[in-house]
Design a protein around this motif. Structure first.
Motif, PDB file in Angstrom:
ATOM      1  N   GLN A  42       0.829  -1.207   0.000  1.00  0.00           N
ATOM      2  CA  GLN A  42       0.000   0.000   0.000  1.00  0.00           C
ATOM      3  C   GLN A  42       0.866   1.261   0.000  1.00  0.00           C
ATOM      4  O   GLN A  42       0.531   2.246  -0.659  1.00  0.00           O
ATOM      5  CB  GLN A  42      -0.973  -0.018   1.179  1.00  0.00           C
ATOM      6  N   LEU A  45       2.171   1.671  -3.535  1.00  0.00           N
ATOM      7  CA  LEU A  45       1.123   2.204  -4.413  1.00  0.00           C
ATOM      8  C   LEU A  45       0.947   3.703  -4.190  1.00  0.00           C
ATOM      9  O   LEU A  45       0.754   4.471  -5.148  1.00  0.00           O
ATOM     10  CB  LEU A  45      -0.193   1.458  -4.189  1.00  0.00           C
ATOM     11  N   ILE A  57       3.076  -1.334 -11.760  1.00  0.00           N
ATOM     12  CA  ILE A  57       1.688  -1.463 -11.302  1.00  0.00           C
ATOM     13  C   ILE A  57       1.182  -2.900 -11.361  1.00  0.00           C
ATOM     14  O   ILE A  57       0.464  -3.348 -10.475  1.00  0.00           O
ATOM     15  CB  ILE A  57       0.745  -0.508 -12.082  1.00  0.00           C
ATOM     16  N   LYS A  58       1.562  -3.657 -12.376  1.00  0.00           N
ATOM     17  CA  LYS A  58       1.079  -5.046 -12.500  1.00  0.00           C
ATOM     18  C   LYS A  58       1.517  -5.871 -11.285  1.00  0.00           C
ATOM     19  O   LYS A  58       0.712  -6.576 -10.672  1.00  0.00           O
ATOM     20  CB  LYS A  58       1.585  -5.675 -13.794  1.00  0.00           C
ATOM     21  N   GLU A  61      -0.269  -4.530  -7.968  1.00  0.00           N
ATOM     22  CA  GLU A  61      -1.681  -4.938  -7.856  1.00  0.00           C
ATOM     23  C   GLU A  61      -1.800  -6.435  -7.561  1.00  0.00           C
ATOM     24  O   GLU A  61      -2.643  -6.863  -6.769  1.00  0.00           O
ATOM     25  CB  GLU A  61      -2.444  -4.577  -9.134  1.00  0.00           C
ATOM     26  N   LYS A  62      -0.945  -7.228  -8.186  1.00  0.00           N
ATOM     27  CA  LYS A  62      -0.942  -8.670  -7.924  1.00  0.00           C
ATOM     28  C   LYS A  62      -0.583  -8.949  -6.469  1.00  0.00           C
ATOM     29  O   LYS A  62      -1.221  -9.770  -5.794  1.00  0.00           O
ATOM     30  CB  LYS A  62       0.053  -9.360  -8.860  1.00  0.00           C
ATOM     31  N   LEU A  64      -0.914  -6.885  -3.917  1.00  0.00           N
ATOM     32  CA  LEU A  64      -1.992  -6.417  -3.036  1.00  0.00           C
ATOM     33  C   LEU A  64      -3.093  -7.469  -2.945  1.00  0.00           C
ATOM     34  O   LEU A  64      -3.603  -7.756  -1.853  1.00  0.00           O
ATOM     35  CB  LEU A  64      -2.558  -5.093  -3.552  1.00  0.00           C
ATOM     36  N   SER A  65      -3.438  -8.058  -4.079  1.00  0.00           N
ATOM     37  CA  SER A  65      -4.473  -9.095  -4.091  1.00  0.00           C
ATOM     38  C   SER A  65      -4.045 -10.309  -3.268  1.00  0.00           C
ATOM     39  O   SER A  65      -4.819 -10.835  -2.468  1.00  0.00           O
ATOM     40  CB  SER A  65      -4.759  -9.507  -5.535  1.00  0.00           C
TER      41      SER A  65
END
Length: 196
Positions: A42, A45, A57-58, A61-62, A64-65
């Motif tokens: 976080q 980001l 970003i890829k 985001e991966k 974070l998920s």
């Protein structure tokens, strides 16, 4: 900043079905790692937004998920376990189980078999799917794959090897059978009541 939840019971409260050593490692090392890594992602980001640099970003985001879902599922798991004091599904949850699975024994058998057959690392979940207006049992790979969008987890079982290997080694079915002794249905009932 996400903080770790407190365990709702002492580390030895789930014995002999879930060992103090396993719970200690699971909570203080593995779960803590998911919290720490989610906070880290976080922050990364936030830095990306502030610098307008989304070149990673890829990956972010991966992560974070993966890490964020790891937090959520572990917190559900820790809370839907408790000392081996008999509890049971509420009347309304039992009625829904009977409607969607035939009877409690069939639900338990399907959940047990689904848990046994989780491929590699993952979870077994009882969820409410509002679009279908019914309970479903899902196998989840890792923490975030193979879900149904919009489903609400009610009851989860961690099937990653770290959840059982110290105590049960390769005896996955024994771990699952032991787990049924420490299900805190009172917590599951509260979750179900909120969505109904």
């Amino acid at each position: 900043m996400i903080k770790m939840i407190e365990l709702p019971y002492p580390l030895d409260a789930l014995e002999p079905y879930y060992s103090k050593q396993t719970l200690d490692l699971h909570y203080h090392i593995l779960y803590k790692g998911y919290v720490d890594n989610t906070n880290k992602v976080q922050n990364q980001l936030k830095e990306a937004r502030e610098s307008n640099d989304f070149s990673h970003i890829k990956c972010l985001e991966k992560n974070l998920s993966f890490f964020g879902s790891g937090i959520i599922l572990h917190e559900l798991f820790f809370k839907n376990m408790g000392p081996a004091i008999p509890t049971s599904p509420s009347v309304s949850l039992m009625e829904q189980i009977q409607k969607d699975f035939g009877n409690y024994d069939q639900f338990k058998m399907q959940f047990t078999e689904a848990a046994k057959n989780v491929e590699a690392s993952g979870w077994c979940l009882l969820v409410w799917e509002p679009r279908f207006e019914k309970l479903e049992i899902l196998q989840c790979e890792k923490h975030q794959d193979l879900t149904l969008w919009g489903c609400i987890p009610l009851f989860v079982l961690d099937m990653w090897e770290h959840s059982y290997y110290l105590q049960y080694q390769t005896k996955r079915p024994e771990y699952i059978q032991a787990f049924w002794n420490i299900v805190n249905w009172n917590e599951v009932n509260k979750r179900f009541q909120k969505i109904k």
